[in-house]
Structure formats: C-alpha cells, structure tokens
Design a protein around this motif. Structure first.
Motif, mmCIF file in Angstrom:
data_model
loop_
_atom_site.group_PDB
_atom_site.id
_atom_site.type_symbol
_atom_site.label_atom_id
_atom_site.label_comp_id
_atom_site.label_asym_id
_atom_site.label_seq_id
_atom_site.Cartn_x
_atom_site.Cartn_y
_atom_site.Cartn_z
ATOM 1 N N LYS A 206 -18.366 1.252 -5.153
ATOM 2 C CA LYS A 206 -18.620 0.540 -6.402
ATOM 3 C C LYS A 206 -18.778 -0.961 -6.147
ATOM 4 C CE LYS A 206 -15.687 1.704 -9.662
ATOM 5 N NZ LYS A 206 -14.538 2.276 -10.384
ATOM 6 N N ASN A 207 -17.976 -1.501 -5.226
ATOM 7 C CA ASN A 207 -18.033 -2.938 -4.928
ATOM 8 C C ASN A 207 -19.315 -3.352 -4.218
ATOM 9 O OD1 ASN A 207 -15.588 -3.578 -6.146
ATOM 10 N ND2 ASN A 207 -14.416 -3.232 -4.288
ATOM 11 N N ILE A 208 -19.805 -2.532 -3.295
ATOM 12 C CA ILE A 208 -21.039 -2.920 -2.601
ATOM 13 C C ILE A 208 -22.276 -2.662 -3.448
ATOM 14 C CG2 ILE A 208 -20.055 -2.627 -0.297
ATOM 15 C CD1 ILE A 208 -21.822 -0.106 -0.015
ATOM 16 N N ALA A 209 -22.204 -1.705 -4.385
ATOM 17 C CA ALA A 209 -23.312 -1.412 -5.311
ATOM 18 C C ALA A 209 -24.665 -1.454 -4.607
ATOM 19 C CB ALA A 209 -23.273 -2.358 -6.496
ATOM 20 N N TRP A 210 -24.825 -0.663 -3.573
ATOM 21 C CA TRP A 210 -26.048 -0.697 -2.768
ATOM 22 C C TRP A 210 -27.305 -0.436 -3.593
ATOM 23 C CZ3 TRP A 210 -29.229 3.401 -2.723
ATOM 24 C CH2 TRP A 210 -28.697 4.628 -3.112
ATOM 25 N N TRP A 211 -27.186 0.243 -4.704
ATOM 26 C CA TRP A 211 -28.348 0.545 -5.547
ATOM 27 C C TRP A 211 -28.939 -0.710 -6.189
ATOM 28 C CZ3 TRP A 211 -23.652 3.093 -5.934
ATOM 29 C CH2 TRP A 211 -22.726 2.511 -6.785
#
Length: 95
Positions: free
Chosen positions: A70-75
């Motif tokens: 959730k923190n990196i939110a690669w999308w």
C-alpha cells in the motif's frame, strides 16, 4: 446508476467471471474476488473473497507485506519508474 450508489474498485484487483458488485461497496487495492461472488459489503485491500454474499476467506499476504505494498503504490508509478524496477518485481519471493 442512482446517486449515492457509488462502487469503487481499487487498483490491481482481480474479479472472477460473473461477479456482481452491489452499490455502495468498495473493493480495496489488490483484492481477488472469486467467480460468481456477490459483493454486498466492502472488501479490504489484498483480501480474497468468495461466495454469495462474498466473504473474506484469507489475505494474499501478511499484514506487514500488505502495508508495504500500500505504501509503495506501484500502480501510481510512471512507465519509467516501473521499467527501472521490473527486475525487482521479477525477483519478489512472495509472489
């Protein structure tokens, strides 16, 4: 669609064949909804839900991994950032 019957489907969600999502429902990022499920209430991020009505049977990852994803939110990354990280994605051991 009636006003107030908003449906929100997060990023990187997989919906099986013939899934029905009722109004006023949010499906969190990374969730998996099994075929022919009827989603009548919110599904948390990275949950696996099945049935009629859909119920969470497990989570795809442990809590620590879910928070990290959730923190990196690669999308939300742009193409260049994904391109630079593609080898890291291929090397992830928990997938």
């Amino acid at each position: 669609m009636e006003k107030g019957k908003k449906v929100e489907i997060g990023n990187d969600v997989w919906l099986g064949h013939n899934v029905v999502v009722m109004g006023n429902v949010t499906i969190g990022d990374g969730a998996v909804i099994g075929s022919s499920a009827v989603v009548t209430k919110d599904i948390p991020p990275f949950a696996i839900a099945v049935g009629n009505p859909a119920r969470v049977i497990k989570y795809r990852f442990d809590e620590k991994t879910i928070e990290a994803l959730k923190n990196i939110a690669w999308w939300d990354w742009d193409y260049e950032q994904i391109k630079l990280a593609i080898d890291d994605f291929k090397d992830i051991k928990f997938l």
